[in-house]
Design an enzyme around this catalytic site. Structure first.
Site, PDB file in Angstrom:
ATOM      1  N   ILE A  36      48.738  47.278  37.980  1.00 58.75           N
ATOM      2  CA  ILE A  36      49.421  48.280  37.201  1.00 58.75           C
ATOM      3  C   ILE A  36      50.770  48.525  38.078  1.00 58.75           C
ATOM      4  O   ILE A  36      51.785  48.867  37.214  1.00 58.75           O
ATOM      5  CB  ILE A  36      48.707  49.857  37.389  1.00 58.75           C
ATOM      6  CG1 ILE A  36      49.076  50.496  36.054  1.00 58.75           C
ATOM      7  CG2 ILE A  36      48.848  50.421  38.728  1.00 58.75           C
ATOM      8  CD1 ILE A  36      48.252  51.570  36.112  1.00 58.75           C
ATOM      9  N   ASN A  96      43.408  43.838  51.483  1.00 53.20           N
ATOM     10  CA  ASN A  96      43.584  44.821  52.694  1.00 53.20           C
ATOM     11  C   ASN A  96      42.287  45.674  52.608  1.00 53.20           C
ATOM     12  O   ASN A  96      41.284  45.853  51.527  1.00 53.20           O
ATOM     13  CB  ASN A  96      44.544  45.806  51.902  1.00 53.20           C
ATOM     14  CG  ASN A  96      45.938  45.330  51.793  1.00 53.20           C
ATOM     15  OD1 ASN A  96      46.457  44.640  52.407  1.00 53.20           O
ATOM     16  ND2 ASN A  96      46.515  45.584  50.503  1.00 53.20           N
ATOM     17  N   VAL A 105      42.493  51.342  47.430  1.00 55.71           N
ATOM     18  CA  VAL A 105      41.356  51.626  46.414  1.00 55.71           C
ATOM     19  C   VAL A 105      40.049  50.963  46.990  1.00 55.71           C
ATOM     20  O   VAL A 105      40.071  49.712  47.471  1.00 55.71           O
ATOM     21  CB  VAL A 105      41.293  50.819  45.132  1.00 55.71           C
ATOM     22  CG1 VAL A 105      40.431  51.131  44.401  1.00 55.71           C
ATOM     23  CG2 VAL A 105      42.800  51.608  44.532  1.00 55.71           C
ATOM     24  N   HIS A 109      38.912  44.201  46.473  1.00 53.21           N
ATOM     25  CA  HIS A 109      39.793  43.425  45.670  1.00 53.21           C
ATOM     26  C   HIS A 109      40.715  42.151  46.222  1.00 53.21           C
ATOM     27  O   HIS A 109      40.978  42.568  47.508  1.00 53.21           O
ATOM     28  CB  HIS A 109      40.634  44.275  44.859  1.00 53.21           C
ATOM     29  CG  HIS A 109      41.608  45.353  45.641  1.00 53.21           C
ATOM     30  ND1 HIS A 109      40.797  46.339  46.067  1.00 53.21           N
ATOM     31  CD2 HIS A 109      42.744  45.474  45.953  1.00 53.21           C
ATOM     32  CE1 HIS A 109      41.731  47.149  46.811  1.00 53.21           C
ATOM     33  NE2 HIS A 109      43.020  46.726  46.800  1.00 53.21           N
ATOM     34  N   HIS A 111      44.062  40.443  45.997  1.00 53.96           N
ATOM     35  CA  HIS A 111      45.254  40.385  45.175  1.00 53.96           C
ATOM     36  C   HIS A 111      45.906  38.760  45.489  1.00 53.96           C
ATOM     37  O   HIS A 111      45.848  38.245  46.327  1.00 53.96           O
ATOM     38  CB  HIS A 111      46.540  41.112  46.139  1.00 53.96           C
ATOM     39  CG  HIS A 111      46.314  42.567  45.958  1.00 53.96           C
ATOM     40  ND1 HIS A 111      47.029  43.384  45.572  1.00 53.96           N
ATOM     41  CD2 HIS A 111      45.540  43.193  47.059  1.00 53.96           C
ATOM     42  CE1 HIS A 111      46.718  44.828  45.830  1.00 53.96           C
ATOM     43  NE2 HIS A 111      46.066  44.745  46.943  1.00 53.96           N
TER      44      HIS A 111
HETATM   45  P1  5GP Z   1      45.343  48.155  47.897  1.00 55.58           P
HETATM   46  O1  5GP Z   1      46.229  48.807  48.616  1.00 55.58           O
HETATM   47  O2  5GP Z   1      43.956  48.900  47.981  1.00 55.58           O
HETATM   48  O3  5GP Z   1      45.271  46.662  48.388  1.00 55.58           O
HETATM   49  O4  5GP Z   1      45.855  47.784  46.505  1.00 55.58           O
HETATM   50  C1  5GP Z   1      45.394  48.593  45.584  1.00 55.58           C
HETATM   51  C2  5GP Z   1      46.299  48.178  44.215  1.00 55.58           C
HETATM   52  O5  5GP Z   1      45.518  48.810  43.101  1.00 55.58           O
HETATM   53  C3  5GP Z   1      47.560  48.341  44.259  1.00 55.58           C
HETATM   54  O6  5GP Z   1      48.481  47.366  43.981  1.00 55.58           O
HETATM   55  C4  5GP Z   1      47.678  49.386  43.014  1.00 55.58           C
HETATM   56  O7  5GP Z   1      49.125  49.035  42.202  1.00 55.58           O
HETATM   57  C5  5GP Z   1      46.568  48.970  41.963  1.00 55.58           C
HETATM   58  N1  5GP Z   1      46.152  50.151  41.313  1.00 55.58           N
HETATM   59  C6  5GP Z   1      45.936  51.363  41.767  1.00 55.58           C
HETATM   60  N2  5GP Z   1      45.486  51.933  40.493  1.00 55.58           N
HETATM   61  C7  5GP Z   1      45.592  51.312  39.296  1.00 55.58           C
HETATM   62  C8  5GP Z   1      45.158  51.130  38.242  1.00 55.58           C
HETATM   63  O8  5GP Z   1      44.712  52.330  37.623  1.00 55.58           O
HETATM   64  N3  5GP Z   1      45.016  50.019  37.411  1.00 55.58           N
HETATM   65  C9  5GP Z   1      45.345  48.812  37.942  1.00 55.58           C
HETATM   66  N4  5GP Z   1      45.667  47.751  37.115  1.00 55.58           N
HETATM   67  N5  5GP Z   1      45.774  48.867  39.089  1.00 55.58           N
HETATM   68  C10 5GP Z   1      45.743  49.994  40.044  1.00 55.58           C
END
Ligand code: 5GP
Length: 126
Positions: A36, A96, A105, A109, A111
């Site tokens: 997003i 991460n 989150v 996941h 990236h």
């Molecule tokens: P993290 O920091 O956990 O590795 O990355 C979480 C990612 O999830 C971030 O890059 C953030 O932009 C993405 N993200 C958070 N909420 C949403 C959402 O509701 N939809 C989508 N498509 N991405 C999200």
């Protein structure tokens, strides 16, 4: 200590269809969708459909079928988005995990970032 999965996290809601997403690829065990807040022209998040918190949690406890499905999906997405390092110009793969990994989150996941020069791998933390 075992991992505890929070089924109220945002990606669990996406998997249940409670929040929309821009799907890039869906397979039996894997979903991929656009981030997003994209950090690059290509920024895809790849998640297993099962309740795994981190990469190591997934690698330790997922079935062979889930692990193969996930990895094949990653490869297919790279082809689809033209970020393979053979015909394309490559990509950065990041996952991460936990506090030190600065995971936002708590659903595993990967990236996939591409479409531009990604710079050195790790910047000095502030
Ligand atoms: P993290 O920091 O956990 O590795 O990355 C979480 C990612 O999830 C971030 O890059 C953030 O932009 C993405 N993200 C958070 N909420 C949403 C959402 O509701 N939809 C989508 N498509 N991405 C999200």
């Amino acid at each position: 200590m075992a991992y505890a999965y929070d089924d109220q996290n945002i990606f669990a809601k996406i998997l249940r269809g409670e929040i929309p997403n821009k799907t890039v690829l869906e397979t039996e065990h894997t979903l991929a969708f656009e981030d997003i807040r994209p950090q690059a022209p290509v920024h895809v998040l790849v998640i297993p459909k099962g309740p795994y918190v981190t990469y190591d949690h997934f690698a330790e406890t997922a079935s062979d079928a889930e692990i193969v499905d996930f990895n094949r999906a990653v490869a297919a997405i790279c082809r689809q988005m033209d970020v393979t390092a053979d015909v394309g110009e490559g990509a950065r793969f990041i996952s991460n995990a936990g506090e030190h990994g600065v995971q936002e989150v708590p659903h595993f996941h990967l990236h996939i970032l591409g479409g531009r020069w990604m710079g050195r791998m790790v910047a000095k933390a502030e």
